[in-house]
Design an enzyme around this catalytic site. Structure first.
Site, short mmCIF file in Angstrom:
data_model
loop_
_atom_site.label_atom_id
_atom_site.label_comp_id
_atom_site.label_asym_id
_atom_site.label_seq_id
_atom_site.Cartn_x
_atom_site.Cartn_y
_atom_site.Cartn_z
N TYR A 72 0.84 -1.20 0.00
CA TYR A 72 0.00 0.00 0.00
C TYR A 72 0.88 1.25 0.00
O TYR A 72 0.62 2.20 -0.73
CB TYR A 72 -0.90 -0.01 1.24
CG TYR A 72 -1.95 1.07 1.22
CD1 TYR A 72 -3.24 0.81 0.75
CD2 TYR A 72 -1.66 2.36 1.68
CE1 TYR A 72 -4.20 1.81 0.73
CE2 TYR A 72 -2.63 3.36 1.66
CZ TYR A 72 -3.89 3.08 1.18
OH TYR A 72 -4.84 4.07 1.15
N PHE A 124 -7.27 19.44 -24.68
CA PHE A 124 -8.02 18.20 -24.91
C PHE A 124 -9.38 18.28 -24.22
O PHE A 124 -9.55 19.05 -23.28
CB PHE A 124 -7.21 17.00 -24.42
CG PHE A 124 -7.92 15.70 -24.70
CD1 PHE A 124 -8.12 15.29 -26.00
CD2 PHE A 124 -8.42 14.92 -23.67
CE1 PHE A 124 -8.81 14.12 -26.27
CE2 PHE A 124 -9.11 13.75 -23.93
CZ PHE A 124 -9.30 13.35 -25.23
N ASP A 125 -10.36 17.50 -24.68
CA ASP A 125 -11.73 17.67 -24.15
C ASP A 125 -11.87 17.41 -22.66
O ASP A 125 -12.58 18.13 -21.97
CB ASP A 125 -12.76 16.87 -24.98
CG ASP A 125 -12.44 15.40 -25.07
OD1 ASP A 125 -11.30 15.03 -24.82
OD2 ASP A 125 -13.35 14.61 -25.40
N ASP A 215 0.72 19.09 -20.75
CA ASP A 215 -0.13 17.92 -20.90
C ASP A 215 0.69 17.00 -21.80
O ASP A 215 0.78 17.20 -23.00
CB ASP A 215 -1.46 18.30 -21.53
CG ASP A 215 -2.32 17.07 -21.81
OD1 ASP A 215 -1.78 15.94 -21.78
OD2 ASP A 215 -3.52 17.22 -22.08
N ALA A 217 0.74 13.67 -22.63
CA ALA A 217 0.29 12.34 -23.04
C ALA A 217 1.14 11.74 -24.17
O ALA A 217 1.46 10.56 -24.16
CB ALA A 217 -1.18 12.42 -23.48
N LYS A 258 -0.96 6.54 -23.40
CA LYS A 258 -0.42 6.84 -24.73
C LYS A 258 1.07 6.50 -24.71
O LYS A 258 1.44 5.34 -24.84
CB LYS A 258 -0.67 8.31 -25.08
CG LYS A 258 -2.11 8.61 -25.45
CD LYS A 258 -2.95 8.92 -24.26
CE LYS A 258 -4.33 9.42 -24.60
NZ LYS A 258 -5.16 9.58 -23.41
N HIS A 450 -20.14 13.67 -26.35
CA HIS A 450 -19.87 12.72 -27.44
C HIS A 450 -19.80 11.28 -26.98
O HIS A 450 -20.07 10.37 -27.74
CB HIS A 450 -18.58 13.10 -28.18
CG HIS A 450 -17.34 12.98 -27.36
ND1 HIS A 450 -17.07 13.81 -26.31
CD2 HIS A 450 -16.32 12.10 -27.42
CE1 HIS A 450 -15.91 13.46 -25.77
NE2 HIS A 450 -15.44 12.43 -26.42
N1 F0G Z 1 -4.66 14.88 -22.60
C1 F0G Z 1 -4.63 14.50 -23.88
C2 F0G Z 1 -3.83 15.28 -24.87
C3 F0G Z 1 -5.34 13.38 -24.28
O1 F0G Z 1 -5.32 13.01 -25.56
C4 F0G Z 1 -6.08 12.64 -23.31
C5 F0G Z 1 -6.84 11.47 -23.68
C6 F0G Z 1 -6.07 13.09 -21.98
C7 F0G Z 1 -5.34 14.21 -21.67
C8 F0G Z 1 -6.82 12.36 -20.91
O2 F0G Z 1 -6.20 11.17 -20.58
O3 F0G Z 1 -7.80 9.36 -21.26
O4 F0G Z 1 -5.92 8.92 -19.69
O5 F0G Z 1 -7.86 10.25 -18.97
N2 F0G Z 1 -7.10 11.14 -24.84
C9 F0G Z 1 -7.78 9.96 -25.29
C10 F0G Z 1 -7.95 10.06 -26.79
C11 F0G Z 1 -9.01 9.61 -24.58
O6 F0G Z 1 -8.66 9.22 -27.35
O7 F0G Z 1 -7.35 10.93 -27.42
P1 F0G Z 1 -6.99 9.85 -20.12
#
Ligand code: F0G
Length: 458
Positions: A72, A124-125, A215, A217, A258, A450
């Site tokens: 833990y 990102f969304d 960010d 990813a 990613k 979406h």
């Molecule tokens: N930032 C970026 C640039 C992303 O593309 C994503 C996720 C996230 C943050 C959020 O990360 O999914 O681990 O919570 N992108 C996915 C996509 C969902 O299909 O592009 P997450």
């Protein structure tokens, strides 16, 4: 003869996928309310919905799974991961989270207050969702070239410094907790940000005493583009470039799904101890104790190994060359897509592809459904449905681009699959003049609609 590139790995395990008939797909997509997210994965032949958590792990990662320490507190796997993250980024403080948006939730709870402004490049969304959920605002300062599909600017993820400085002047450090640089910039087509631009954003932000957060990813893919497209970096190692990128930031949120080369996970890495202490409290409330934050020990062990592999040039070259291969096939058929090739996907320009489908009938979604019906391929709409409604006026927001993203999972499909995808798109393109009608919304949620939207055919 110059030898062509080839993947620096071979297959040890394979997974069967099934081709269906058009009649079956017509029935399934109807049952799914014309939302590709609602399909069962067994109803899909080639799944390009996302490159997130859908890649293949290496034998070394699977071996690391077996050595995961599930304690833990103070897990050895956490320390392994912390060391790897510090080695790659220079950030000494690590907070694991269960995925990228959880990292956003924790860090934004720490840093963002109501009424704040978060400038950046096409957030990102989920990032935008976490900002707007806190009654703060995201301001997109991406360069205008990003929105010109045929413009071959090598770094279309770059931030426009004039736009950024205007935001800094208008709101100042008291209202702007940080500037967010997304590498690569997913929403503008997986487009990279140059090191020159990152450096300049950092310099400007320092003048206004505003921190810079990444960010991150797809940071490794971004580093590949810096190596191959930016002057002065051709001879540098990917890991050196990665280290330099993060040297211009104060912290990062990461979706490990990613460029972590794992199926689940995320983290926050920070330079500042005080911010780390504050974020630790939110980690404990939302994610779990600070040395696991929603991840199993075994997953942290696999991630440490994955980060090391993702920052190897030979892996990245094979990865990006595969997307280029798909792009080259689409070029042969004159299919319009965001150029130059981005890191993780092809973004097909639905406005050019289906000019007869009105914007309010969602051309990118319509194209996604047609491609599924044609060949069982699942992409994702990056257009008006994804853009949600304006939180104040509740009107549809029409983004500059209406795209169908075909995201390619890492180390998963072969170039034969790429040929199949290109042929399917060609077939839909051939009958584009018959496609004049799109869809209307039957049901939608308030934000991030979406994922769950239900549509009816017009
Ligand atoms: N930032 C970026 C640039 C992303 O593309 C994503 C996720 C996230 C943050 C959020 O990360 O999914 O681990 O919570 N992108 C996915 C996509 C969902 O299909 O592009 P997450």
């Amino acid at each position: 003869m110059e030898l062509p590139y080839a993947e620096p790995y071979r297959m040890k395990t394979v997974e069967e996928i099934h081709l269906s008939t058009r009649e079956q797909r017509e029935e399934w997509i109807k049952q799914a309310n014309y939302n590709l997210f609602n399909l069962k994965s067994c109803q899909v032949f080639i799944d390009l919905l996302t490159d997130s958590g859908t890649g293949s792990m290496s034998d070394k990662q699977w071996a690391a799974i077996m050595t995961g320490d599930e304690s833990y507190a103070g897990s050895h796997s956490f320390h392994q991961l912390r060391q790897m993250v510090e080695k790659l980024t220079g950030f000494p403080y690590l907070l694991p989270t269960h995925q990228g948006r959880a990292a956003e939730n924790v860090l934004f709870s720490t840093l963002i207050k109501e009424g704040n402004i978060i400038p950046g490049n096409s957030h990102f969304d989920t990032t935008k969702g976490h900002i707007e959920f806190r009654k703060a605002h995201a301001i997109d300062c991406t360069i205008d070239e990003a929105f010109e599909i045929e413009n071959l600017h090598p770094f279309k993820g770059n931030i426009d410094l004039t736009k950024l400085e205007q935001v800094y002047q208008e709101y100042g450090a008291s209202k702007i907790p940080f500037c967010l640089i997304t590498i690569t910039c997913n929403s503008s087509g997986g487009q990279p940000v140059s090191l020159q631009n990152i450096k300049a954003v950092k310099k400007l932000s320092d003048q206004y005493k505003i921190p810079v957060i990444f960010d991150a990813a797809r940071f490794a893919e971004n580093a590949y583009f810096i190596k191959t497209r930016e002057e002065g970096y051709h001879h540098k190692d990917i890991k050196e470039i990665v280290k330099e990128i993060f040297s211009y930031g104060d912290g990062m949120t990461m979706s490990s799904k990613k460029d972590g080369l794992v199926n689940i996970g995320g983290f926050i890495a920070l330079r500042n101890l005080e911010v780390y202490h504050k974020a630790s409290n939110f980690t404990i409330i939302y994610e779990g104790y600070i040395t696991y934050g929603g991840m199993a020990g075994r997953d942290m062990a696999a991630l440490a190994q994955g980060l090391d592999e993702a920052t190897e040039y030979s892996y990245l070259k094979a990865r990006i060359k595969q997307i280029e291969y798909l792009g080259a096939l689409l070029n042969q058929y004159n299919i319009p897509y965001q150029k130059p090739i981005g890191g993780h996907a092809i973004f097909v320009d639905a406005l050019q592809f289906l000019p007869k489908v009105p914007r309010e009938e969602f051309p990118a979604q319509t194209l996604g459904i047609e491609l599924y019906l044609e060949a069982g391929i699942r992409g994702v709409e990056i257009g008006t449905i994804l853009a949600d409604r304006d939180p104040i006026t509740r009107e549809n927001r029409y983004p500059k681009l209406e795209l169908l993203r075909l995201a390619v999972p890492r180390r998963t499909y072969t170039n034969n699959h790429m040929q199949y995808i290109a042929a399917a798109l060609y077939n839909v393109y051939e009958r584009r003049n018959n496609l004049t009608k799109g869809y209307r919304i039957k049901y939608e949620s308030e934000i991030l609609r979406h994922f769950t939207v239900e549509l009816a055919k017009l």
